[in-house]
Design an enzyme around this catalytic site. Structure first.
Site: not given
Ligand code: AKB
Length: 315
Positions: A11-12, A34-35, A141, A145
């Site tokens: 990811g990023q 990762d997936i 989201y 969090k």
């Protein structure tokens, strides 16, 4: 940190963090996962495993196999994508944190879980938002969090799991594109400025959000994870930011370098509503006091670097 397992390595954040940690801690001491897999230096040049973060047994197995002492759990769905399938967002974001916490409890590991400015909502004070304040987010989201912060605090209090985290603002980087966030415009705008000389922005020109350049974000992860445990009061939820700007301001900054760059606005109501519910700017003083958070890049310095790096990348 000596042996580090990273989830969401492609990811990023993960793709840049994996390379940085391999350099700083040794290539055999970073277990990237990762997936899915792709053909690149993350999967090809070091240890890489396919790992679904909803599979707690596999996280346990890989951690044990390599004698991991720290998990950096980055895999998550972001704010805008999260609204497309809220139930899935809850299941992935919360299920994966719980799995990591359980593995850390069983194997006595340290854990980093990023939180976000998305923990804040419409009733939070907007300017210089304090570390401890009203947190009533209105995105799934954001809800995951806040819940993640609380769950990590709970595992620390109840089981002594050394979990730590920061509330990341929008992260800007050139290596891997972000996916499905509200702050993503601040990355896209550089690519469009360089490649097309024009950008259609989905956030209103005067909406302010906190942002940070990736090198500062990566340094903050390492600093927090290496910090003296005894000094961490707000251990799972540090406000950190290095700049706050609006689309109009980032556009003007880029235009100093790309004179014929043009912007127009086509506001996306979903992402605009999310952006408006987040702070204009947050107060990072607890992170500075408790573990020495600092940053190097402001909007001007980041813009010079982004334009240079993207121009070389797309050549
Ligand atoms: C998003 O926009 O969803 C993320 C974040 C601020 O957590 N970049």
């Amino acid at each position: 940190m000596k042996k580090i397992l990273i989830t969401g390595s492609l990811g990023q954040i993960g793709s840049e963090l994996t390379l940085k940690l391999r350099k700083e801690y040794g290539i055999s001491n970073v277990i990237s996962t990762d997936i899915k897999s792709v053909d690149n230096e993350i999967t090809g040049d070091g240890i890489f495993h396919i790992l679904d973060v909803l599979d707690g047994d596999k996280i346990f197995e890989v951690s044990k196999k390599y004698g991991v002492d720290t998990i950096i759990h980055l895999a998550a769905l972001l704010s805008a994508n999260g609204e497309k399938n809220p139930k899935n967002t809850w299941n992935i974001n919360m299920g994966s944190i719980l799995n990591c916490l359980e593995v850390c409890r069983e194997l006595n590991l340290k854990l980093f879980v990023p939180s976000s400015i998305a923990v804040f909502g419409n009733t939070t004070p907007k300017d210089n938002t304090p570390q401890n304040t009203i947190m009533r987010p209105n995105t799934m989201y954001g809800i995951t969090k806040v819940s993640g912060e609380l769950l990590c605090d709970y595992y620390f209090e109840k089981f002594g799991v050394d979990a730590r985290g920061v509330r990341f603002p929008g992260l800007i980087s050139y290596m891997t594109l972000p996916g499905g966030g509200t702050t993503d415009y601040a990355v896209e705008i550089y690519y469009k400025a360089i490649c097309d000389k024009k950008y259609k922005c989905y956030i209103d020109e005067n909406t302010y959000m906190d942002m940070m350049y990736m090198p500062d974000a990566l340094n903050s992860i390492v600093s927090l994870m290496e910090a003296d445990k005894g000094k961490l009061i707000n251990r799972n939820a540090y406000n950190i930011s290095s700049m706050s700007f609006s689309p109009k301001e980032i556009y003007s900054e880029i235009k100093k370098h790309i004179k014929d760059f043009e912007i127009e606005y086509e506001v996306d109501p979903v992402r605009q509503k999310i952006a408006e519910s987040w702070p204009n700017s947050i107060d990072s003083s607890c992170a500075k006091d408790e573990w020495g958070f600092k940053f190097e890049y402001d909007l001007n310095k980041m813009t010079i670097d982004m334009i240079d790096k993207i121009s070389k990348k797309i050549k």
